[in-house]
Design a protein around this motif. Structure first.
Motif, PDB file in Angstrom:
ATOM      1  N   VAL A  81       0.935  -1.024   0.131  1.00 56.86           N
ATOM      2  CA  VAL A  81      -0.024  -0.013   0.106  1.00 56.86           C
ATOM      3  C   VAL A  81       0.849   1.071   0.078  1.00 56.86           C
ATOM      4  O   VAL A  81       1.752   1.449   1.051  1.00 56.86           O
ATOM      5  CB  VAL A  81      -0.910   0.088   1.360  1.00 56.86           C
ATOM      6  CG1 VAL A  81      -1.625   1.207   1.004  1.00 56.86           C
ATOM      7  CG2 VAL A  81      -1.805  -1.113   1.392  1.00 56.86           C
ATOM      8  N   GLU A  82       0.817   2.113  -0.953  1.00 52.66           N
ATOM      9  CA  GLU A  82       1.578   3.333  -1.114  1.00 52.66           C
ATOM     10  C   GLU A  82       0.821   4.240  -0.627  1.00 52.66           C
ATOM     11  O   GLU A  82       0.035   4.975  -1.006  1.00 52.66           O
ATOM     12  CB  GLU A  82       1.934   3.728  -2.517  1.00 52.66           C
ATOM     13  CG  GLU A  82       2.892   2.596  -3.199  1.00 52.66           C
ATOM     14  CD  GLU A  82       3.252   3.135  -4.525  1.00 52.66           C
ATOM     15  OE1 GLU A  82       4.367   3.400  -4.869  1.00 52.66           O
ATOM     16  OE2 GLU A  82       2.093   2.969  -5.327  1.00 52.66           O
ATOM     17  N   ALA A  83       1.421   4.976   0.717  1.00 51.52           N
ATOM     18  CA  ALA A  83       0.502   5.960   1.340  1.00 51.52           C
ATOM     19  C   ALA A  83       0.993   7.389   0.747  1.00 51.52           C
ATOM     20  O   ALA A  83       0.155   8.377   0.693  1.00 51.52           O
ATOM     21  CB  ALA A  83       0.867   5.962   2.927  1.00 51.52           C
ATOM     22  N   LEU A  84       2.257   7.508   0.385  1.00 54.13           N
ATOM     23  CA  LEU A  84       2.736   8.795  -0.156  1.00 54.13           C
ATOM     24  C   LEU A  84       3.661   8.293  -1.396  1.00 54.13           C
ATOM     25  O   LEU A  84       4.349   7.308  -1.325  1.00 54.13           O
ATOM     26  CB  LEU A  84       3.757   9.412   0.967  1.00 54.13           C
ATOM     27  CG  LEU A  84       2.908   9.815   2.246  1.00 54.13           C
ATOM     28  CD1 LEU A  84       4.013  10.671   3.042  1.00 54.13           C
ATOM     29  CD2 LEU A  84       1.977  11.193   1.698  1.00 54.13           C
ATOM     30  N   LYS A  85       3.590   9.218  -2.295  1.00 52.95           N
ATOM     31  CA  LYS A  85       4.102   8.765  -3.749  1.00 52.95           C
ATOM     32  C   LYS A  85       4.899  10.141  -4.126  1.00 52.95           C
ATOM     33  O   LYS A  85       4.340  10.838  -5.036  1.00 52.95           O
ATOM     34  CB  LYS A  85       3.089   8.448  -4.582  1.00 52.95           C
ATOM     35  CG  LYS A  85       2.186   7.324  -4.076  1.00 52.95           C
ATOM     36  CD  LYS A  85       0.971   7.251  -4.960  1.00 52.95           C
ATOM     37  CE  LYS A  85      -0.004   6.129  -4.619  1.00 52.95           C
ATOM     38  NZ  LYS A  85      -1.089   6.052  -5.388  1.00 52.95           N
TER      39      LYS A  85
ATOM     40  N   SER B  42      -1.920  12.129   7.733  1.00 57.99           N
ATOM     41  CA  SER B  42      -1.374  11.761   8.915  1.00 57.99           C
ATOM     42  C   SER B  42       0.017  11.238   8.776  1.00 57.99           C
ATOM     43  O   SER B  42       0.604  11.166   9.571  1.00 57.99           O
ATOM     44  CB  SER B  42      -2.534  10.992   9.544  1.00 57.99           C
ATOM     45  OG  SER B  42      -3.560  11.815  10.079  1.00 57.99           O
ATOM     46  N   THR B  43      -0.125  10.288   7.792  1.00 59.14           N
ATOM     47  CA  THR B  43       1.224   9.494   7.544  1.00 59.14           C
ATOM     48  C   THR B  43       2.316  10.587   7.363  1.00 59.14           C
ATOM     49  O   THR B  43       3.491  10.527   8.196  1.00 59.14           O
ATOM     50  CB  THR B  43       1.115   8.688   6.235  1.00 59.14           C
ATOM     51  OG1 THR B  43       0.015   7.770   6.415  1.00 59.14           O
ATOM     52  CG2 THR B  43       2.533   7.970   5.829  1.00 59.14           C
ATOM     53  N   LEU B  44       1.959  11.731   6.728  1.00 55.34           N
ATOM     54  CA  LEU B  44       3.075  12.723   6.454  1.00 55.34           C
ATOM     55  C   LEU B  44       3.411  13.291   7.680  1.00 55.34           C
ATOM     56  O   LEU B  44       4.592  13.545   8.024  1.00 55.34           O
ATOM     57  CB  LEU B  44       2.684  13.900   5.503  1.00 55.34           C
ATOM     58  CG  LEU B  44       3.700  14.979   5.228  1.00 55.34           C
ATOM     59  CD1 LEU B  44       4.840  14.539   4.669  1.00 55.34           C
ATOM     60  CD2 LEU B  44       2.921  15.958   4.099  1.00 55.34           C
TER      61      LEU B  44
ATOM     62  N   THR C  35       9.565   6.261   9.249  1.00 58.07           N
ATOM     63  CA  THR C  35      10.690   6.518   8.459  1.00 58.07           C
ATOM     64  C   THR C  35      10.216   6.606   7.090  1.00 58.07           C
ATOM     65  O   THR C  35       9.688   5.531   6.798  1.00 58.07           O
ATOM     66  CB  THR C  35      11.959   6.022   8.791  1.00 58.07           C
ATOM     67  OG1 THR C  35      11.750   4.540   8.587  1.00 58.07           O
ATOM     68  CG2 THR C  35      12.765   6.395   9.984  1.00 58.07           C
ATOM     69  N   PRO C  36      10.531   7.404   6.228  1.00 56.33           N
ATOM     70  CA  PRO C  36      10.116   7.192   4.847  1.00 56.33           C
ATOM     71  C   PRO C  36      10.607   5.775   4.054  1.00 56.33           C
ATOM     72  O   PRO C  36      11.673   5.315   4.498  1.00 56.33           O
ATOM     73  CB  PRO C  36      10.833   8.324   3.938  1.00 56.33           C
ATOM     74  CG  PRO C  36      11.106   9.275   4.982  1.00 56.33           C
ATOM     75  CD  PRO C  36      11.523   8.438   6.148  1.00 56.33           C
TER      76      PRO C  36
END
Length: 279
Positions: free
Chosen positions: A36-40, A63-65, A74-75
């Motif tokens: 699952v890609e939360a940030l791209k 919220s992930t950011l 961590t990213p």
């Protein structure tokens, strides 16, 4: 071109993925892992003294950011630099629901590194900002409404003048009087060159509290600009979505994407490596 040394928070091509185990109830079929890609590929630079609102529907990565900026996660890839340790409102103070509001003020402040003497100095200001009366402060926090708890957490978190303050939905639970006091407090922090990130579903909250807004959509930044105009576009899109007017809603997404230009982030390490090369 943004130079990382000039900013409180710098993100370059941040990606965050989670592995989820897929369920399949059919016999002899093994479950498989799902990514699952939360940030791209999120990139932005936040100067000192700026209040940035983060807009987006549920699951957009807001919220992930904030958790990444706070250091709680961590990213998966990319670079994320912060000038100092951020304070994430909601987990910044170790508050206990069975203890009174007054006890939690002291517990929370001590957990953030204050001395008992410093807690005594800021106690009255915290209570005043929260808007809670003596009876409420004497009651266990588990008897508080969501708004009361959010107001007290905000008052505690901002009592230490955090250099970078991260707020996740907390202000949306307060009343108009608290919103005015909170805005005053945020303006005070900004006047001292502090940086604030505010996540909210409410476009009006972002418009009133922030100078800039970032719109996250399905893990990507699709707009980054003045809070008023960005919030207006988001509000119109959300209204179209709620009315099931998906064609016009998608048109709004397409239009804001066309106007967005991903920033070119230059990190200090890039310059150092470049200067160290032989020509």
């Amino acid at each position: 071109m943004a130079q990382s040394s000039e900013y409180a928070v710098v993100a370059r091509d941040i990606r965050k993925s989670y592995i989820a185990r897929g369920a399949d109830r059919r016999k002899n079929i093994k479950s498989r892992d799902i990514t699952v890609e939360a940030l791209k590929g999120v990139s932005f630079a936040a100067p000192s003294g700026e209040s940035i609102g983060i807009l987006g529907q549920n699951g957009s990565g807001k919220s992930t950011l904030l958790r990444l900026i706070a250091g709680g996660e961590t990213p998966t890839s990319g670079s994320l630099l912060v000038r100092s340790q951020p304070v994430l409102l909601g987990i910044s103070a170790a508050l206990q629901p069975t203890l009174s509001g007054a006890r939690n003020v002291r517990l929370g402040c001590l957990a953030m590194g204050m001395t008992p003497e410093q807690v005594d100095e800021v106690y009255d200001d915290i209570v005043s900002l929260s808007g809670l009366d003596e009876d409420a402060m004497a009651r266990p926090m588990q008897t508080y409404s969501a708004g009361m708890g959010s107001r007290l957490r905000f008052a505690i978190a901002t009592s230490i003048d955090p250099d970078i303050l991260l707020i996740d939905e907390a202000l949306s639970a307060g009343d108009a009087a608290f919103a005015t006091r909170a805005k005053r407090r945020m303006d005070h922090l900004l006047s001292k060159a502090h940086s604030i990130f505010l996540v909210s579903h409410a476009a009006q909250t972002i418009e009133e509290m922030c100078t800039r807004a970032i719109w996250l959509h399905k893990g990507e930044i699709i707009a980054d600009g003045p809070a008023e105009s960005t919030a207006r576009h988001y509000r119109l899109w959300a209204w179209r979505e709620a009315k099931d007017e998906y064609e016009s809603a998608n048109k709004i997404i397409e239009d804001v994407k066309k106007d967005y230009v991903k920033p070119n982030i230059v990190l200090a390490s890039d310059e150092k490596n470049h200067n160290g090369k032989r020509h």
